[in-house]
Design a protein around this motif. Structure first.
Motif, PDB file in Angstrom:
ATOM      1  N   TYR A 838     -83.159 -37.103 -27.796  1.00 19.49           N
ATOM      2  CA  TYR A 838     -82.327 -36.415 -28.052  1.00 19.49           C
ATOM      3  C   TYR A 838     -84.248 -35.151 -27.302  1.00 19.49           C
ATOM      4  CZ  TYR A 838     -81.989 -31.499 -30.382  1.00 19.49           C
ATOM      5  OH  TYR A 838     -81.481 -29.937 -29.879  1.00 19.49           O
ATOM      6  N   TYR A 842     -85.011 -32.673 -24.645  1.00 25.84           N
ATOM      7  CA  TYR A 842     -85.479 -31.653 -25.311  1.00 25.84           C
ATOM      8  C   TYR A 842     -87.202 -30.937 -24.749  1.00 25.84           C
ATOM      9  CZ  TYR A 842     -85.432 -27.366 -27.743  1.00 25.84           C
ATOM     10  OH  TYR A 842     -84.716 -26.245 -27.890  1.00 25.84           O
ATOM     11  N   SER A 926     -76.304 -42.108 -26.811  1.00 23.08           N
ATOM     12  CA  SER A 926     -76.825 -41.403 -27.580  1.00 23.08           C
ATOM     13  C   SER A 926     -77.847 -40.171 -26.161  1.00 23.08           C
ATOM     14  CB  SER A 926     -78.849 -41.299 -27.765  1.00 23.08           C
ATOM     15  OG  SER A 926     -78.133 -42.517 -28.922  1.00 23.08           O
ATOM     16  N   ALA A 930     -76.930 -35.895 -25.920  1.00 22.55           N
ATOM     17  CA  ALA A 930     -78.141 -35.310 -25.645  1.00 22.55           C
ATOM     18  C   ALA A 930     -79.083 -34.157 -24.887  1.00 22.55           C
ATOM     19  CB  ALA A 930     -78.609 -35.892 -26.246  1.00 22.55           C
TER      20      ALA A 930
END
Lengths: 946, 238
Positions: A838, A842, A926, A930
């Protein structure tokens, strides 16, 4: 200001905050659950063990040197009840009695008690009632325990004839006369109930009969007397989470009782407090293992929190620089981060404790209670000890994980706000600092690390060992294991890159347009990969190591046991040690065994009966070990050794693989028993003495100047079941090597020639090894043998097949435990994987925005990120698994080498695949979760937020 | 007469700022012919970047029509729009937006990998040729962090040309560069426009950079207020 900062951060970075809190909840919850499980299991175990030895706080008996073996109930009870801490006194008569039911008879345990008063232990009725009153036939009632009922074919309503003899006494310093005649009394009872017990008879099995004390006194003409008093101590004395403390508190009552009654005429025993303290010591190791798992799990959580908080700090560098411009001191910035972590910690740890305790209360405790099979087990639902340990460890981990981000925040430069481009370069402040000469703390830290080893070896371990501080020993052992795991994870870290390349090669073949992007990010994004990879390697190494160890154990148990046991059956007569233990269980006095029970060789008639049993294809009698000295005959070398005699050809009875000769013909094994004056020695002893087949050695016999010259006919590396024959000289140095001789040679050696020649009729067989006939079912044969010989003749029947089954069963149970632990650590690893992916995604929003802007389809983006996550996660998992398996094999191979046992290769079929599946799923989800919002957003929207 | 490649017809666009809708474009119409080099100018908040994003297919109008090469992009789904951008439009951003883990060559190669039209060798050769065209033949194996701002923007230009697009969109291409490097980049783009006939639409604040365009479109408060043709000869070659 600090509160505002924390609130805003929580609101703006919801996903991260939720991630941190959830990971803490799971981490702390796991630790609390595991600790509470150990705590609950310890209480259950303590209860069970206490039940096995007798659920008795304090037992008062007469020593067998007392003229009268009985206690006056009416006199002693009021005196005991007057002592503070004594809650109740229950008189009993306990003995081994002869029981006849119809045509069958046998010996069994006898307990006469006052059912209304005696609260020790518990009874579970399988048939009839637990009522010791008068039955339908007018006879008094007896409750028969299941095993006795099975052996003697007892049913409800049967009349039971019980023959009782009062306890034997002896003169101080003398044995009980072997031919002492006892006054035996016989009486009849009616069977009113059949069932099982726990903690009532003081035995772990379900052999025995239970009757009313008053009836027994009347039938056996004993008056108002009992052979023991069971004293119940106030339960508040045990009301402590510290088992040692509670046991010693109970012992104070024991001291008070002894002070009141005196110590000459009474013997005291405290089985329950002793079990509590012994059980606690045993669980120190469990606790340490759990702590190690917990620390690893929390380490992952700590890493996760550190990563997320560090990301927060990095994102807010400019804001922090502005605060510095406005005049905020560095410690204020440090406090901002510390407060954020504290708030997360407060929520996460609090909820984690609740979740952990709930899991323990709703899942673990009911499971343990269920395992207690209906017997009431006192399991407190709230374990303060488990919570305290977990919270303390969590706080330490949290503080460590917050330190680096907080320091980073505190070191924010004002330039970050004014000119971020040059903020990372060296400024005037830095130059000033660089000019200063400072102490290099790294050198001291390195020194401390180096010192750890000698400190542990020379001080900590010897001190802990000398003072018997079990928890320190356990901590050292598991600390070493933890270091091994962490060290191995770091050592094997170099394997990750080849693993990644291998996986990328596969992706390149399957989907080149995805592999193109994945390869570059995975192989070049150094910082992120190291973090995620090390975390996953750690998470997968320990379960892989433990599960492979178990798999190897399961795979090798059969061979190990067959090689060590030698034969399918190993039958022993009652030994003096067994008798001692039995006697302790019987009356708790711990007095010496009687001479009759001390016999450790077979009686001739029983031996003949066993050997004539058609269920056996062949039998081999072996003597007890005779401790002696073996010399080369010229006074240069000698060694301590155990001489063992055999009376047949081992090849007929022992497993084929249990015999391995280094030199000498296998036929010599058959001739050994027939040729006195010959011997087979171990390869290690042969090397040590430098003797070969055909040479002779001298063996020191019983008496003075007694030497026997034996000719070596074979040198063995292994003869399972009859002694220790290894090629290791350490076995020779420690005197544990065996010299195998014919039974006649054994008799000659163990006989003092001064008293004439040895008696050939003297029973010397101490163990009978047996091979079953071809048509025999080993499991059924074991039960039959126990039924026929264990109860009546007190023979110990050991079945190799049964041992193998038991060990394998235990290993499988351990596997389930490991799967649970693996699942728990994997859940944390999943959080770790998610958090790192994540944060990584990001941080790459600009890249994603650009890729979308130039026309990358959302599907392609997903493939790329899933590919990245999979490669990073799988390579680390595979590395951890490889390292764990190699460690397990290293342990097994070294163990096999040490014990000269072969190793069958094995792979864990459950834990390792489960771990791989979990990691694949976690990386997939994930990446999907994400990237979800970014994939849905338009390129321009993403680029606007960067 | 050249054909129309971009047609913006009465486009409106509003953004929600808190609870209030703030108009960014109010009935803007613009026609760009193939091979034109157009500069969008205006003060902050005038709507020039919004217009550029709509023209580049990165954003969609609230109302109105936009066609690129005859295709109505308003009715296109996200995936089709992505395909259009991949094949026909190249982007150059103010902050370069290069992939940090990719070399210059790989950054240029990336759109070609996504389009999947060329083989590995052809991709590589084209990427090398493009980098050579922007003057970075000796920097092909350098990572973005090893390149200057101007060099990074050259890589971005080369990447924008990777799939041989008809349109080049530039958003403050020189915003993060010093004047000299900015002029070099603009010259490069102008050369591409003239040599290869690429249609270029770009946004700038700097009037000196606007001089490279065939004409400038001035926006104010979401409307086109002026369109001025500007000979570029004065600056070319400086």
């Amino acid at each position: 200001m600090i509160g505002l900062y924390v609130r805003r951060n929580f609101r703006r970075r919801r996903v991260r905050t939720v991630l941190m809190i959830l990971s803490l909840v799971i981490g702390v919850g796991t630790l609390v659950t595991l600790n509470a499980t150990v705590d609950s299991y310890r209480r259950y175990y303590t209860g069970t063990v206490a039940s096995d030895v007798g659920d008795f706080d304090l037992t008062i008996t007469r020593p067998d040197t007392a003229p009268n073996p009985f206690l006056a109930i009416g006199d002693l009870t009021p005196r005991l009840m007057a002592i503070p801490g004594v809650m109740g006194v229950s008189p009993r008569i306990q003995a081994i009695v002869s029981v006849r039911a119809g045509v069958k008879d046998g010996d069994t345990a006898f307990v006469a008690l006052q059912p209304d008063l005696d609260q020790s232990g518990a009874v579970k009725v399988e048939d009839g009632v637990y009522d010791l009153g008068t039955g339908t036939t007018g006879l008094p009632g007896v409750f028969v325990l299941q095993e006795t009922a099975d052996v003697l074919d007892i049913s409800l309503g049967d009349a039971l004839e019980i023959q009782y003899a009062p306890p034997e006494t002896r003169l101080k310093g003398r044995d009980v006369p072997a031919s002492g005649s006892l006054l035996r009394t016989t009486a009849q009872w009616e069977v009113r109930g059949i069932g099982t017990q726990r903690g009532l008879t003081g035995r772990s099995n379900n052999e025995g009969v239970i009757v009313d004390l008053a009836v027994a006194q009347e039938r056996f003409h004993l008056g108002d007397e009992a052979d023991r008093l069971i004293v119940e101590i106030d339960p508040k004395r045990y009301d402590s989470n510290n088992p040692e403390q509670s046991s010693f508190a109970a012992r104070l009552v024991g001291f008070a009782v002894r002070d009141a009654l005196g110590h000459d005429d009474f013997a005291y025993n405290m089985p329950r407090p002793r079990a509590v303290i012994d059980g606690a010591n045993q669980f120190v190791f469990w606790q340490s293992l759990i702590m190690m798992y917990g620390l690893l799990s929390l380490g992952v959580v700590g890493l996760l929190i550190r990563t997320l908080i560090m990301t927060n700090v990095q994102e807010q560098t400019r804001d922090m620089a502005v605060m510095r411009i406005l005049g905020a001191p560095r410690r204020h910035l440090f406090n901002l981060v510390a407060a954020e972590v504290a708030a997360v910690g407060l929520l996460g740890i609090g909820l984690g404790v609740v979740v952990g305790q709930l899991v323990n209360n709703l899942v673990v405790v009911p499971l343990i209670k269920d395992r207690a099979a209906g017997f009431i087990v006192d399991l407190p639902l709230v374990s303060a000890r488990a919570i305290l340990i977990s919270v303390l460890v969590s706080l330490v981990v949290l503080a460590i994980s917050a330190l680096a981000p907080a320091q980073r925040a505190a070191s924010t430069k004002i330039t970050n706000a004014i000119n971020p481009g040059v903020a990372d370069g060296i400024g005037l402040d830095d130059l000033d600092r660089l000019r200063e000469r400072r102490t290099d703390l790294r050198i001291s830290a390195a020194g401390l690390v180096i010192l750890c080893y000698p400190l542990l070896v020379f001080y900590v371990f010897p001190l802990a060992f000398d003072f018997g501080i079990l928890w320190v020993l356990a901590a050292l052992i598991f600390g070493a294991l933890l270091s091994l795991i962490v060290g191995a994870a770091m050592l094997f870290f170099i394997v990750i890159l080849p693993m990644e390349r291998g996986l990328l090669w596969i992706i390149d073949r399957l989907a080149p347009h995805v592999g193109y992007f994945v390869r570059r990010t995975v192989l070049r994004g150094k910082a992120r990969n190291t973090l995620i990879s090390l975390m996953i390697v750690l998470s997968s190494l320990l379960p892989s190591f433990l599960s492979t160890t178990l798999a190897l154990q399961v795979a090798n148990t059969e061979t190990d046991r067959r090689l060590q046991g030698g034969a399918a059956f190993r039958i022993n007569p009652p030994s003096s040690e067994n008798s001692q233990r039995r006697r302790e269980q019987d009356d708790g006095s711990g007095g010496p065994a009687t001479s009759a029970e001390a016999a450790s060789t077979f009686k001739t008639d029983i031996l003949d009966e066993l050997r004539g049993d058609p269920a056996f294809r062949a039998t081999l009698g072996r003597s007890r070990s005779y401790r002696s000295e073996v010399r080369d005959g010229v006074g240069m070398r000698s060694a301590q050794a155990n001489v063992v005699g055999i009376d047949g050809d081992p090849r007929n009875t022992l497993y084929g693989e249990a015999i391995e000769l280094v030199s000498g013909s296998p036929d010599t094994l058959g001739r050994l028993a027939l040729e006195p004056g010959t011997a087979i020695i171990g390869a290690g002893l042969a090397t040590y003495l430098d003797r070969a087949v055909g040479d002779t050695v001298q063996v020191v016999g019983d008496g003075k100047d007694h030497l026997e010259e034996l000719r070596i006919v074979a040198i063995a590396k292994r003869i399972g079941g009859v002694g220790s024959f290894t090629s290791k000289q350490t076995d020779v140095w420690s005197g544990s090597t065996t010299v195998l001789v014919a039974m006649d040679s054994y008799r000659a050696l163990t006989n003092n020639p001064v008293y004439g020649p040895p008696d050939p009729r003297l029973p010397v067989v101490g163990t009978l090894l047996a091979a079953p006939a071809a048509d025999q079912d080993e499991s059924k044969l074991t039960s039959d043998l126990r039924l026929r010989y264990a109860t009546e003749h007190r023979l110990a029947i050991n079945s190799t097949a049964e041992t193998i089954k038991t060990v394998q069963q235990e290993a499988r149970t351990g596997q389930i435990f490991l799967v649970v632990l693996t699942a728990l650590t994997s859940i944390l690893a999943i959080f770790g994987v998610f958090a790192v992916i994540y944060v990584s995604i990001y941080g790459r929003r600009a890249e994603i925005g650009m890729l979308k802007a130039v026309g990358t389809p959302g599907r392609q983006l997903l493939y790329v990120f899933v590919g990245e996550a999979m490669v990073m996660t799988l390579s680390a998992t595979l590395t951890g698994i490889t390292a764990g398996m190699l460690l397990a094999y290293t342990f097994r191979l070294s163990e096999g080498f040490r014990q000269e046992l072969p190793t069958h290769f094995a792979v864990d079929p459950v834990v390792v695949p489960a771990m791989l599946v979990l990691m694949i799923l976690s990386s997939f989800f994930s990446a999907v979760i994400a990237t979800h919002s970014l994939r849905r957003r338009r390129a321009i929207d993403i680029l606007r937020t960067v | 007469m050249s054909e129309t490649i971009i047609n913006v017809d009465s486009v409106h666009k509003s953004y929600l700022m808190g609870k209030e809708a703030v108009p960014a474009l109010r009935g803007v119409s613009l026609v760009v012919k193939r091979g034109d080099m157009v500069c969008l100018m205006g003060p902050s908040g005038s709507g020039k970047t919004t217009l550029l994003n709509i023209v580049g297919g990165l954003d969609e109008p609230g109302r109105g029509h936009v066609t690129i090469a005859g295709m109505d992009i308003v009715s296109m789904g996200e995936e089709r729009l992505a395909r259009l951008r991949l094949e026909r439009i190249g982007f150059v951003f103010q902050t370069f937006n290069l992939l940090s883990n990719f070399t210059a060559l790989e950054n240029v190669e990336a759109p070609m990998v996504l389009l999947r039209r060329l083989g590995r060798k052809e991709r590589r050769a084209r990427a090398q040729a493009l980098l050579a065209a922007v003057g970075l033949a000796d920097r092909v194996d350098h990572y973005p962090s090893e390149l200057s701002g101007g060099q990074q923007q050259r890589v971005a230009v080369a990447r924008a040309l990777a799939n041989d697009p008809e349109i080049l969109i530039g958003d403050e291409m020189t915003g993060d560069l010093d004047s000299k490097t900015g002029f070099e980049i603009m010259q490069l783009v102008r050369d591409l426009n003239q040599r290869e006939g690429k249609t270029v639409v770009y946004v700038t604040h700097d009037p000196r950079m606007a001089d490279y365009a065939d004409y400038s479109v001035h926006l104010l408060d979401g409307q086109i207020v002026a369109r001025e043709a500007d000979p570029v000869v004065s600056l070319i070659g400086d």
